[in-house]
Design an enzyme around this catalytic site. Structure first.
Site, PDB file in Angstrom:
ATOM      1  CG  ASP A  42     169.972 -95.679-105.504  1.00  0.00           C
ATOM      2  OD1 ASP A  42     169.606 -94.502-105.522  1.00  0.00           O
ATOM      3  OD2 ASP A  42     169.935 -96.398-104.493  1.00  0.00           O
ATOM      4  CG  ASP A  68     166.785 -93.560 -99.061  1.00  0.00           C
ATOM      5  OD1 ASP A  68     166.448 -93.253-100.219  1.00  0.00           O
ATOM      6  OD2 ASP A  68     167.825 -94.190 -98.794  1.00  0.00           O
TER       7      ASP A  68
END
Ligand code: GLA
Length: 496
Positions: A194, A281
């Site tokens: 990430d 997301d």
């Protein structure tokens, strides 16, 4: 068989395929290079398939939940179909140990990690279990010092604990140490990295002050490509790719870059990792699914065997894709399959309905996603309501085609043989990969799609070009050169 050539002077934009009929003279910048220019590291010749803990449990992950999902993959036959990666996402870590910087696992949720001894904790017993089940194990980290949960899941019981330094669990300053730990000692096969550590821990911010984090001037400024340091972000991921190559010289790893379509990752992801997120997301809503689909659907030229656009984990099992919405569930799955997205299931597999297993276990739909030629589906017809996506299978004798109704009203759509690059004067055989029924048409065929419906067919017919191929038929064989797209782009497509 087509030839590959590098367009040197043509702004070095593309490595193209041409038919052997294309003649070249010595010194011709368009002469066939005869070699593949793209990165070939890692092991993702087809899009990764498996399960991820994130959409199912966020940080409330634990060993029982993960192993339960793994067991269902095996028992249901999904593992045999290719769902092999079992990936832990955020929430697993306790701290970075003072002194030697060794990461410690949260053993109250991963009991088998409490191995004791000088190492303190280890995921080896856990990955051994997954490997013994014939599965692969995936881990999660951040490219900066701190992880996303430390910015966005502050209520979580599973945030890293301790001093400011102990809570710096990301890779920054520890790339070789952590990669060796994950891949050489703990035996993981897959890593998702990430990027919140480069974006969210801003000097002077409330977050940094209240949580007592070390501030990090942002390399990624969310929403501003001009104030994002694309080169620096890429360099961070390249360091990790180099460490991975050393740790796993046999290439048996998958590197998933999670920079949410920022830092122009769409253009360089393929040269550094095996898949790269193309958007924010996914949430379990129809519009979010559309947005994430759009973020990857028109980037077919950037994907191919070994490197894939990643519109995010599947959200089947939740919200607009729960058991009450079977049409939406099939659409979400069909679309991800058509654009060669990773097929990562992410609901609580221990408690899911059989109907989901039927969808996820549709071998025909999985098969088109896993087709070895690796051609991402290409949008052949586009309107506000309906889209037609066409995907070349194998050597091109077969095509897959999806007819997709984006809207909430029934949508008429006409499939033309030419959408499929098939002759309009010869019969085209369509086999419905959901109903398994077959039909033929010549020239065109009209359909009416139910709201949100996606029909998926395998199509065979007479090729339109007998001795050639359209570039849109072979995106997976084209390598957009390393410096092909010069203008950094912000997340380009937004669902209307
Ligand atoms: C980011 C990622 C998600 C997930 C979370 C974990 O938001 O994009 O996929 O990994 O972090 O905190």
């Amino acid at each position: 068989m087509a030839w590959k050539i590098v367009c040197g002077s043509l702004a070095a934009t593309l490595t193209l395929l041409f038919t052997p009929a294309h003649a070249s003279s010595p010194g011709d910048p368009l002469a066939p290079a005869g070699r593949w220019e793209g990165a070939t590291s890692g092991s993702a010749s087809t899009p990764p398939m498996g399960w991820s803990s994130w959409n199912a449990f966020r940080t409330e992950v634990d060993e029982g939940k993960v192993l339960g999902a793994a067991q269902t993959l095996v028992d249901s036959g999904l593992a045999r179909l290719g769902y092999q990666h079992v990936n832990i996402d955020d929430g697993w870590w306790l701290k970075r140990r003072t002194g030697d910087g060794r990461l410690q696992i949260r053993t109250n949720i991963f009991h088998s990690a409490a191995t004791g001894g000088p190492a303190g904790t280890s995921f080896k017993p856990f990955t051994d279990k997954l490997h013994a089940m014939g599965l692969k194990a995936g881990i999660y980290t951040d490219i900066g010092r701190n992880a996303c949960s430390q910015a966005y899941d502050l209520h979580s019981p599973n945030l890293p604990q301790g001093t400011t330094a102990e809570r710096e669990v990301g890779l920054e300053g520890h790339v070789t140490q952590d990669i060796n730990l994950y891949f050489k000692e703990w035996g993981f096969d897959y890593i998702k990295i990430d990027a919140c550590g480069l974006a969210d821990f801003l000097p002077g911010s409330d977050l940094v002050k209240k949580q007592d984090y070390r501030a990090a001037p942002p390399l990624i400024e969310r929403g501003s490509i001009n104030r994002t340091d694309v080169k620096a972000v890429r360099a961070r991921y390249e360091d990790v790719a180099a460490a991975l190559k050393e740790a796993r010289p046999n290439n048996d790893y998958v590197l998933s870059i999670c920079a949410w379509g920022m830092a122009n990752v769409r253009t360089w992801g393929k040269d550094v990792g095996n898949l790269w997120r193309t958007s924010a997301d996914i949430t379990p809503s129809w519009t979010s699914m559309l947005h994430n689909f759009d973020s990857a659907a028109k980037r077919a030229l950037y994907a191919g065997p070994g490197h894939w656009n990643d519109p995010d984990i599947l959200h089947i099992g939740h919200g607009a894709f729960d058991v009450a919405n079977p049409v939406e569930v099939r659409s979400h799955f069909s679309l991800w399959a058509m654009i060669n997205a990773p097929l990562l299931i992410s609901y609580d597999l221990r408690n899911g309905p059989a109907s989901f297993l039927e969808v996820l276990g549709n071998a025909d739909v999985v098969g088109l996603n896993q087709d070895k030629a690796g051609h991402q589906g290409v949008v052949a017809y586009d309107s506000d309501d309906a889209q037609i996506i066409v995907k070349t299978l194998g050597t091109g004798e077969r095509k897959a085609v999806a007819l997709f109704n984006r809207g909430a009203a029934p949508a008429p759509v006409t499939l033309l043989a030419s959408h499929l690059k098939l002759s309009g004067s010869a019969p085209v055989l369509l086999r419905d990969l959901w109903s398994k029924e077959s039909t033929t048409f010549t020239g065109e065929k009209a359909f009416t799609l139910a709201p949100h419906e996606t029909l998926v067919f395998e199509a065979t017919g007479k090729r339109q070009l007998e001795n050639g191929v359209y570039l849109s038929e072979i995106p997976g064989s084209i390598n957009v050169a390393v410096d092909g797209a010069r203008q950094p782009q912000l997340d380009p497509t937004v669902h209307r």
